[in-house]
Design an enzyme around this catalytic site. Structure first.
Site, PDB file in Angstrom:
ATOM      1  N   SER A  17       0.829  -1.202   0.000  1.00 21.25           N
ATOM      2  CA  SER A  17       0.000   0.000   0.000  1.00 21.25           C
ATOM      3  C   SER A  17       0.864   1.253   0.000  1.00 21.25           C
ATOM      4  O   SER A  17       2.043   1.210   0.343  1.00 21.25           O
ATOM      5  CB  SER A  17      -0.897   0.021   1.231  1.00 21.25           C
ATOM      6  OG  SER A  17      -1.984  -0.849   1.052  1.00 21.25           O
ATOM      7  N   CYS A  18       0.227   2.353  -0.308  1.00 21.54           N
ATOM      8  CA  CYS A  18       0.835   3.681  -0.274  1.00 21.54           C
ATOM      9  C   CYS A  18       1.582   3.871   1.035  1.00 21.54           C
ATOM     10  O   CYS A  18       1.022   3.571   2.081  1.00 21.54           O
ATOM     11  CB  CYS A  18      -0.260   4.729  -0.408  1.00 21.54           C
ATOM     12  SG  CYS A  18       0.222   6.424  -0.076  1.00 21.54           S
ATOM     13  N   PRO A  19       2.785   4.384   1.065  1.00 20.53           N
ATOM     14  CA  PRO A  19       3.545   4.902  -0.075  1.00 20.53           C
ATOM     15  C   PRO A  19       4.580   3.919  -0.631  1.00 20.53           C
ATOM     16  O   PRO A  19       5.416   4.307  -1.439  1.00 20.53           O
ATOM     17  CB  PRO A  19       4.268   6.102   0.539  1.00 20.53           C
ATOM     18  CG  PRO A  19       4.615   5.632   1.929  1.00 20.53           C
ATOM     19  CD  PRO A  19       3.499   4.689   2.339  1.00 20.53           C
TER      20      PRO A  19
END
Lengths: 80, 157
Positions: A17-19
């Site tokens: 997932s981000c980042p």
């Protein structure tokens, strides 16, 4: 699929997932020489827009984005 | 294109509130932005040695926190609820491929994010420089303002 893009390195960022996809892409691109191409695979739906913003900001070029079922494949040319 | 600059004031020390500063800082660094994080008050918990992965989150006073079932405020105050909420959030993060706070802090340092610990809060809380992770400078409000005045993005979190 006939005009496949030639790439020099592959980064598997699926499941992250981000980042993290962006951070890993940045690290991988740094190991390339100018004009070499990195293939990045992600599953984060936000990565489509994020990768475009990252590339614009860092002066790298996204040659192509392939969208599969829940996956994104980016071909990024190190341009900076 | 001249290099952009960003500063973040990290003032919270709960597991949930440690994420935004570190996510933004690491991403900005990956986008060639020169980043400084100023850790003050409870934000110092993030950079205390061996503490980044021990931060907690509480459902108490946090009605927006998603829970598997509605939990009355009084129940949230019971012993063990904080540990449960923390474990729940950590397992959610793991499942969704979200990096831990410790990992993000390491990535921030690795990518050249400048870390400043607030001297006044350290004195106030009785924290010694030795209790803070390596690679952190100590400074005050003027240190932050000096960098912030030349930055395009300044965030208080």
């Amino acid at each position: 699929m006939s005009a496949d893009i030639k790439f020099d390195q592959v980064l598997d960022a699926k499941g992250l997932s981000c980042p993290l996809p962006i951070l890993k892409t940045k690290k991988a691109v740094e190991t390339l020489a100018k004009d070499q191409v990195l293939k990045v695979e992600t599953t984060d739906p936000g990565s489509k827009n994020d990768m475009a913003s990252w590339a614009k900001r860092t002066g790298n070029e996204i040659l192509k984005v392939d969208e599969g079922s829940g996956t994104f494949t980016f071909y990024i040319k190190k341009s900076a | 294109m001249a290099q952009k600059k960003m500063t973040i004031i990290a003032s919270k020390g709960t597991l949930d509130m440690a994420y935004p500063p570190l996510i933004l800082a690491t991403t900005a660094a990956a986008m060639d932005v020169d980043v400084t994080i100023f850790f003050t008050f409870y934000g110092l918990e993030i950079i205390k040695k061996d503490n980044a992965d021990r931060l907690k989150v509480s459902p108490l006073g946090n009605p927006a926190m998603p829970m598997p079932m509605p939990i009355p405020t009084l129940v949230s105050s019971l012993p063990g609820m904080e540990a449960m909420a923390t474990a729940m959030m950590k397992s959610m993060c793991k499942k969704h491929g979200v990096a831990s706070i410790g990992t993000l802090l390491d990535l921030a340092k690795e990518s050249g994010v400048k870390l400043i610990a607030c001297q006044m809060t350290m004195d106030l809380f009785g924290y010694k420089k030795e209790s803070i992770v390596d690679g952190v400078e100590v400074g005050g409000a003027a240190s932050w303002l000096d960098i912030a005045a030349d930055s395009q993005i300044n965030l208080f979190i």
